[in-house]
Design an enzyme around this catalytic site. Structure first.
Site, PDB file in Angstrom:
ATOM      1  N   ASP A  11     -34.255 -15.318 -36.646  1.00 53.89           N
ATOM      2  CA  ASP A  11     -34.399 -15.412 -37.423  1.00 53.89           C
ATOM      3  C   ASP A  11     -33.637 -17.164 -38.366  1.00 53.89           C
ATOM      4  O   ASP A  11     -34.094 -17.560 -39.442  1.00 53.89           O
ATOM      5  CB  ASP A  11     -33.530 -14.525 -39.230  1.00 53.89           C
ATOM      6  CG  ASP A  11     -32.686 -14.607 -39.359  1.00 53.89           C
ATOM      7  OD1 ASP A  11     -31.753 -14.477 -38.672  1.00 53.89           O
ATOM      8  OD2 ASP A  11     -31.729 -13.732 -40.768  1.00 53.89           O
ATOM      9  N   CYS A  38     -29.342 -15.881 -36.132  1.00 52.84           N
ATOM     10  CA  CYS A  38     -29.483 -15.051 -34.434  1.00 52.84           C
ATOM     11  C   CYS A  38     -27.871 -15.173 -34.273  1.00 52.84           C
ATOM     12  O   CYS A  38     -26.734 -13.889 -33.596  1.00 52.84           O
ATOM     13  CB  CYS A  38     -30.281 -14.313 -34.060  1.00 52.84           C
ATOM     14  SG  CYS A  38     -30.529 -15.729 -32.630  1.00 52.84           S
ATOM     15  N   HIS A  72     -24.164 -17.191 -16.627  1.00 52.16           N
ATOM     16  CA  HIS A  72     -23.030 -16.816 -17.488  1.00 52.16           C
ATOM     17  C   HIS A  72     -23.293 -18.109 -18.396  1.00 52.16           C
ATOM     18  O   HIS A  72     -22.745 -18.760 -17.543  1.00 52.16           O
ATOM     19  CB  HIS A  72     -23.211 -15.586 -18.305  1.00 52.16           C
ATOM     20  CG  HIS A  72     -21.805 -16.131 -17.458  1.00 52.16           C
ATOM     21  ND1 HIS A  72     -21.525 -15.456 -16.147  1.00 52.16           N
ATOM     22  CD2 HIS A  72     -20.436 -16.311 -17.542  1.00 52.16           C
ATOM     23  CE1 HIS A  72     -20.311 -15.379 -15.738  1.00 52.16           C
ATOM     24  NE2 HIS A  72     -19.727 -16.385 -15.817  1.00 52.16           N
ATOM     25  N   HIS A  89     -33.631 -16.688 -29.058  1.00 51.25           N
ATOM     26  CA  HIS A  89     -32.865 -15.684 -29.720  1.00 51.25           C
ATOM     27  C   HIS A  89     -32.114 -15.312 -28.168  1.00 51.25           C
ATOM     28  O   HIS A  89     -31.424 -15.066 -28.221  1.00 51.25           O
ATOM     29  CB  HIS A  89     -33.501 -14.461 -29.317  1.00 51.25           C
ATOM     30  CG  HIS A  89     -33.505 -13.067 -30.355  1.00 51.25           C
ATOM     31  ND1 HIS A  89     -32.865 -13.319 -31.746  1.00 51.25           N
ATOM     32  CD2 HIS A  89     -32.573 -12.196 -30.202  1.00 51.25           C
ATOM     33  CE1 HIS A  89     -33.017 -12.305 -32.368  1.00 51.25           C
ATOM     34  NE2 HIS A  89     -32.673 -11.412 -31.484  1.00 51.25           N
TER      35      HIS A  89
END
Length: 395
Positions: free
Chosen positions: A190, A193, A359, A388
């Site tokens: 939304d 997140c 990462h 997301h």
């Protein structure tokens, strides 16, 4: 250094907590708290039980042998009556234009369930077929979890099933994630997140480790964030309630306190729309304050002039539903001093064809200065897919 001097000004400004500085930086307004999540538009949702029953009777009539009728749910334009001996018919749920009766030999039809709000079940129950009510909890749990603010922990294999017909690169990277991670927890898509994932992951870490020293440390950082916002001109009454809510929640995960909460209650609170959004707003306010107090440092990364940082924060940080970027994460981790790792699951590959997921470690400024040797262990680990964030659980 400009950054250090500004930080020192905040730390030394113990006597300025009752006043606000002049400037054109925006204050966090109630508009920032408007959630971008969709709310089901239920025509009868605001009715009381008696009013709803009157609605049913006026719409369907009350013959002596009246059938069981499920009330219209969703954007229902009209609902016509049914014959006195017609079977129980459950109308479809969603954007339904009308709901008509069924012939006497028609079978009972169970609707597809989309966004049926659990809080309305007490109103609807007298009008629902018994077999539907018996089956509702399992279906309802699934629907709630699919759209929950914070979902249940899942094995990492659920990602394989999600991308089984997708990119071979993504599939290969997911398999490589197995080397270091055991599970994930999905968070609602939304625009909030990242903040919601950060919230739950950090609080869960504190609950499981019972690290009181870490709690004391972050509480000191939160106080500095509060003072920074006062220096920036934000009014204390606008931030005190939201800051206090997170502080109370943080203290409640320490089990020696009188108001301690369990892991189940932490998840329940995190899934409460209003409560969860308020905590998200806390993190947005902290991020905004850090960006503005260090505007000269962050402005090039935000793509704005330092004088335009206030507008950037008003539009892209403080507003609920606005996505998070690298600069937001850096600011939040620096402000709270929480080392954070973000694993990236995307289509990128190295020049040598290596598919090992990359990462990013966000090491707080104070940590990088004090830990010149080994980097600090991340207290929050997230999975990033374009657009997301979800929560990852290391092995």
């Amino acid at each position: 250094m400009e950054v250090s001097s500004k930080k020192q000004k905040v730390a030394d400004d113990d006597n300025s907590s009752g006043s606000s500085a002049e400037g054109d930086e925006p204050m966090v307004t109630s508009q920032s708290f408007i959630s971008s999540t969709n709310v089901v538009n239920v025509t009868v949702s605001s009715m009381g039980v008696d009013e709803f029953r009157d609605f049913i009777e006026s719409s369907h009539g009350t013959p002596s042998d009246a059938p069981s009728v499920t009330p219209p749910i969703g954007n229902v334009a009209s609902s016509t009556g049914t014959a006195s001996h017609a079977p129980s018919v459950t109308p479809p749920i969603g954007n339904v234009g009308s709901s008509t009766g069924a012939p006497s030999d028609a079978p009972s039809v169970t609707p597809p369930i989309r966004n049926l709000a659990n809080k309305f079940i007490d109103i609807y129950e007298p009008y629902l077929p018994e077999d539907f009510i018996q089956n509702f909890p399992d279906v309802g749990d699934q629907v709630a979890d699919d759209n929950a603010c914070v979902g249940h922990k899942e094995p990492l294999s659920s990602l394989v099933a999600e991308f089984q017909s997708g990119s071979p690169i993504i599939q290969a990277k997911i398999k490589l994630l197995y080397d270091n991670y055991a599970a994930l927890r999905r968070v609602r898509k939304d625009g909030n997140c990242f903040y919601r994932s950060f919230m739950f992951s950090y609080l869960e870490h504190i609950l499981e480790t019972q690290d009181t020293a870490e709690v004391d440390r972050i509480l000191a950082n939160i106080e500095q964030c509060r003072k920074a916002q006062l220096v920036l001109g934000d009014q204390e009454y606008r931030i005190s309630e939201i800051f206090s809510l997170f502080i109370d929640l943080l203290k409640s995960v320490i089990q020696e306190n009188d108001n301690s909460i369990s892991h189940e209650l932490l998840l329940e609170k995190s899934c409460d729309q209003m409560f969860s959004d308020t905590v998200v707003l806390f993190f947005r306010m902290v991020t905004s304050g850090e960006l503005r107090i260090r505007a000269e440092f962050f402005a090039p990364f935000a793509g704005v002039e330092s004088t335009g940082m206030a507008k950037f924060c008003q539009d892209s940080v403080e507003m609920m539903g606005e996505d998070c970027d690298h600069v937001h994460i850096t600011a939040l981790c620096d402000a709270l001093g929480v080392p954070t790792r973000v694993e990236c699951l995307d289509q990128s590959t190295s020049s040598s064809g290596d598919l090992t997921p990359k990462h990013h470690d966000f090491i707080p400024m104070q940590s990088s200065a004090s830990d010149a040797g080994d980097p600090p262990v991340p207290r929050v680990t997230l999975l990033y897919r374009p657009g997301h964030y979800d929560i990852l659980y290391p092995k």
